[in-house]
Write a protein that holds these residues in place. Structure first.
Motif, short mmCIF file in Angstrom:
data_model
loop_
_atom_site.label_atom_id
_atom_site.label_comp_id
_atom_site.label_asym_id
_atom_site.label_seq_id
_atom_site.Cartn_x
_atom_site.Cartn_y
_atom_site.Cartn_z
N UNK A 68 0.70 -1.10 -0.11
CA UNK A 68 0.21 -0.14 -0.13
C UNK A 68 0.93 1.01 0.13
N UNK A 69 1.98 1.11 0.90
CA UNK A 69 2.79 2.26 0.84
C UNK A 69 3.62 2.32 -0.45
N UNK A 70 3.82 1.37 -1.14
CA UNK A 70 4.63 1.61 -2.37
C UNK A 70 3.64 1.88 -3.57
N UNK A 71 2.27 1.70 -3.47
CA UNK A 71 1.35 2.19 -4.32
C UNK A 71 0.94 3.68 -4.20
N UNK A 72 1.17 4.24 -2.94
CA UNK A 72 0.67 5.28 -2.53
C UNK A 72 2.06 6.24 -3.09
N UNK A 73 3.23 5.83 -2.84
CA UNK A 73 4.36 6.54 -3.17
C UNK A 73 4.59 6.63 -4.76
N UNK A 74 4.14 5.35 -5.50
CA UNK A 74 4.20 5.51 -6.96
C UNK A 74 3.35 6.65 -7.42
N UNK A 75 2.08 6.68 -6.91
CA UNK A 75 1.01 7.29 -7.47
C UNK A 75 1.56 8.89 -7.07
N UNK A 76 1.95 9.09 -6.01
CA UNK A 76 2.25 10.70 -5.46
C UNK A 76 3.59 11.01 -6.52
N UNK A 123 -10.77 -0.12 -1.73
CA UNK A 123 -11.57 0.99 -0.90
C UNK A 123 -10.48 2.16 -0.39
N UNK A 124 -9.47 1.71 0.20
CA UNK A 124 -8.57 2.83 0.73
C UNK A 124 -8.18 3.60 -0.22
N UNK A 125 -7.67 2.89 -1.47
CA UNK A 125 -7.08 4.03 -2.64
C UNK A 125 -8.23 4.88 -3.01
N UNK A 126 -9.46 4.22 -3.24
CA UNK A 126 -10.48 5.07 -3.78
C UNK A 126 -10.89 6.14 -2.99
N UNK A 127 -10.82 5.74 -1.59
CA UNK A 127 -11.02 6.84 -0.69
C UNK A 127 -10.31 7.97 -0.64
N UNK A 128 -8.99 7.67 -0.61
CA UNK A 128 -8.10 8.73 -0.92
C UNK A 128 -8.33 9.76 -2.17
N UNK A 129 -8.42 9.19 -3.30
CA UNK A 129 -8.58 9.66 -4.41
C UNK A 129 -10.16 10.46 -4.41
#
Length: 750
Positions: free
Chosen positions: A126-134, A203-209
């Motif tokens: 999850x942290x990697x995905x968030x870091x990649x998107x950021x 759900x976590x990623x969609x909520x952040x988006x």
């Protein structure tokens, strides 16, 4: 041919038998013995009987009629609603039992499906995905930062450019969010996951988006840190407060929806037999949490806004706070009792009420900004700077003239925005209730009929209101631009517009009212054809009974078509003179120059003389002695004419200036010299006044005196007259003088 018909009838009857015996034959399938030849012949004979055919036809029609389901009435719908509410209350009572099981069910499912290593690995991913998107979003921002900074520091002069810049800035932010979603959610979708982890991380990623999309939308409208790109008319403090509270409430709402969806998926797979009560319990708890967050943000927002703006403590602000609190309470109550359709309807109506207020303020802000920018462009600061000796009334008139072109379009924009908002909410409500108003149902329900009538009536009223506002604003704009002539001057061709437009406005209003009334009656199922026919017959009867009224109206129409007169013109009708002051459908009002008002029906107008068209020739007469130098008179009159032509007030209105016509006639004691000039209608009186004064002064300066009427009495003899004789002689001389006076001037001026 008869054999073919018999076979077709036989097949039809067999089909009906199979359909009627379908449920029974579906349970047990057995092989039936074949009929004998005699049975077949007997069955064929029966089918050929007319009585059997009529009976079969009646049975088929009865079966078809029985399949038509009648639409439930209002009482049935109310009974269904009451039963549904009772079942919902019973389910809510059982909810408390499932509420205590929810944590246990969730924890058990989580421990069963996910090991400790998978939890750590999932958190890492999850942290990697968030870091990649950021990272992708950061790269995009690095390329677009110059554009965004240029938009933030540029001072845009027009509202259109300001809106374009704000939308561009928000578009760049949304594109960055799409890059974030592509890097995070896209990378997440490339791997295989356990169902529970897939639901959790997605759900976590969609909520952040979703939370960031809400923040970007608020950034578009409120621009809390860039006031020049703000689209909503609020202060910087209010913009920041609304943005923070909006993001906070959106975070609570989105997280609650994501948790509810995740919990429902977990329970459905783990223990579906016990999960219904647990899911309902969690849903109610989350609904209470969201409602509490909404009320907290609402009241905290009004409380903090009171320290920023005094208007937040006004009576209107308190009413809006109470309205929003009531709206939140109603939505929560309707959701708890599972009245979903009513809940969405109340929510849409509440949003509509708020939107109408906000959109009206938004339109006013846009027009105010446009007016300010236009005035700054047309009247720069050096021009509008007022000195102490400046005339404030002239400045106000100048500013009003600048504002007027924009102010006339303001009601049109407000009506268009209101029309679009109401129609949009109406269509949303039709989709919510699934009314199918565009489908012609044979037996529509009561709600379908009621909502269809309301929607048709609302659409007719809104369209009529939009057309009336557009037409009235256009007419008022033309009338406001019309400047009536000053005293003594004739109206120009634009006076025809001022004459016809008020009549057109009245006719348009009556037409729209009749059309709206007919549309509403037609939507209610009333046959308007007899009404129209009755109105036609009644109109004919009224026409025969009021022939004079019809004559006045028809005559007035033709007078207006012929452009015989206009408001403000000076006319003469049957020895009546005056200025046209008002024109109605059947009569004309003329105000005499001494104040009297004459009302004349159009049907009684036989002839009319208009003194205010194109040009006017005025002739003057001056009496001079017989020994006057006529060449000098002609020269002096020409000089007076040149002076009048150079007059700044009415010089442009003189078409042909003063011209001497020489001696018109010879009288007993003097010569009559004629003078004429041509002016625009209405200006002849002022020019004549100054012409008389100018001729008198220039004649006196050059030694030309006006002729005087003298009577010389000679008495024969040297005897002195007595007093009585002297009085008799004076009276006779006076009578002789008065009897020979020329006729007075014609009273042809106001």
């Amino acid at each position: 041919m008869i054999a073919l018909l018999r076979r077709a009838a036989f097949g039809l009857v067999c089909g009906l038998i199979v359909l009627l015996s379908g449920p029974a034959s579906a349970q047990t399938v057995t092989s039936a013995p074949a009929p004998s030849t005699n049975d077949i012949h007997e069955f064929t004979r029966l089918l050929g009987d007319a009585r059997i055919q009529d009976w079969l036809r009646q049975q088929a029609e009865g079966a078809e009629a029985a399949t038509v389901v009648e639409a439930p009435g209002m009482r049935d719908q109310l009974d269904t609603l009451v039963l549904h509410t009772q079942n919902r209350i019973a389910a809510l009572v059982r909810t408390w039992e499932g509420f205590g099981q929810a944590p246990e069910l969730l924890e058990g499912r989580w421990r069963e499906q996910v090991t400790d290593d998978q939890r750590v690995r999932s958190l890492t991913f999850v942290l990697i995905f968030l870091f990649l998107g950021a990272g992708l979003e950061w790269l995009f921002r690095q390329y677009t930062n110059p554009i965004r900074r240029r938009l933030e520091i540029t001072d845009f002069k027009t509202p259109a450019k300001r809106v374009t810049a704000a939308v561009t800035r928000a578009g760049l932010a949304l594109t960055g969010l799409l890059a974030f979603a592509t890097g995070s959610i896209g990378a997440f979708s490339a791997f295989d996951w356990l169902p529970i982890l897939f639901a959790l991380i997605l759900n976590l990623l969609i909520s952040i988006f979703a939370i960031r999309v809400v923040g970007t939308t608020l950034l578009l409208f409120f621009a809390p840190f860039v006031p020049r790109l703000r689209l909503v008319p609020v202060s910087t403090g209010m913009a920041r407060l609304i943005t923070r509270l909006g993001v906070a409430f959106a975070t609570v709402l989105i997280v609650a929806l994501a948790f509810k969806d995740l919990f429902a998926q977990i329970i459905e797979v783990f223990r579906p037999q016990d999960g219904e009560n647990a899911v309902l319990a969690v849903s109610v708890a989350l609904a209470l949490l969201v409602s509490f967050a909404a009320l907290l943000c609402l009241h905290a927002g009004f409380f903090l806004a009171g320290h920023i703006s005094p208007n937040a403590k006004s009576k209107a602000a308190r009413k809006w706070r109470g309205f929003l609190s009531l709206l939140i309470f109603l939505i929560l109550t309707l959701w708890i009792f599972d009245l979903t359709l009513l809940m969405w309807s109340v929510l849409c109506i509440g949003i509509l009420i708020i939107s109408l207020k906000l959109l009206r303020a938004w339109v006013d802000h846009a027009f105010d900004s446009a007016i300010t920018d236009y005035m700054a462009k047309l009247l720069p600061p050096p021009v509008i700077a007022v000195s102490e000796d400046a005339d404030e009334s002239s400045l106000d008139a100048e500013v009003e003239e600048v504002i007027d072109p924009y102010e006339t379009y303001r009601p049109i924009a407000q009506r268009v925005v209101r029309f679009a908002a109401i129609i949009s909410v109406g269509f949303v409500l039709t989709l919510i209730w699934n009314l199918g108003i565009f489908e012609r149902a044979e037996n529509p329900t009561v709600m379908q009929r009621l909502f269809s009538v309301l929607l048709d009536s609302a659409a007719a009223l809104l369209i009529a209101d939009l057309l009336w506002t557009w037409a009235r604003t256009a007419i008022d704009r033309r009338l406001n631009a019309y400047r009536p002539p000053t005293d003594g001057s004739a109206p120009g061709p634009e006076a025809r517009m001022a004459t016809l437009l008020p009549l057109l406005r009245v006719v348009l209003m009556i037409t729209l009212l009749l059309m709206v009334a007919m549309s509403i009656l037609s939507s209610m199922g009333v046959n308007i054809a007899p009404i129209l026919a009755g109105a036609s017959v009644m109109g004919i009867a009224i026409g025969f009974g009021a022939q004079s009224l019809v004559k006045d109206v028809v005559s007035g129409i033709f007078f207006l078509i012929d452009d015989a007169f206009r408001v403000g013109e000076y006319v003469e009708i049957d020895q009546l003179r005056g200025t046209v002051e008002r024109i109605s459908i059947r009569s004309l009002q003329i105000r005499h120059h001494r104040g009297a008002v004459h009302t004349l029906p159009f049907g009684e107008l036989k002839s009319m003389t208009n003194y205010s068209r194109d040009w006017v020739i005025m002739k003057l007469e001056f009496r001079v002695p017989f020994d006057t130098d006529l060449k000098l008179v002609k020269k002096l009159i020409k000089q007076v004419g040149a002076d009048l032509k150079a007059n700044p007030e009415y010089g442009d209105s003189i078409i042909e200036t003063l011209k001497s016509q020489g001696v018109r006639r010879m009288e007993e004691f003097n010569m009559v010299v004629g003078v004429k000039f041509m002016t625009r209608p209405g200006e002849q009186w002022t020019v004549r006044r100054d012409a008389f004064q100018g001729v008198r002064d220039i004649f006196d300066a050059n030694g030309i005196r006006m002729a005087e009427r003298n009577v010389k009495v000679e008495i024969a003899g040297d005897e002195a007259l007595t007093d009585e004789q002297r009085r008799a002689v004076s009276a006779a001389a006076h009578d002789a003088t008065m009897n020979k006076l020329p006729p007075g001037p014609i009273p042809d001026e106001p």
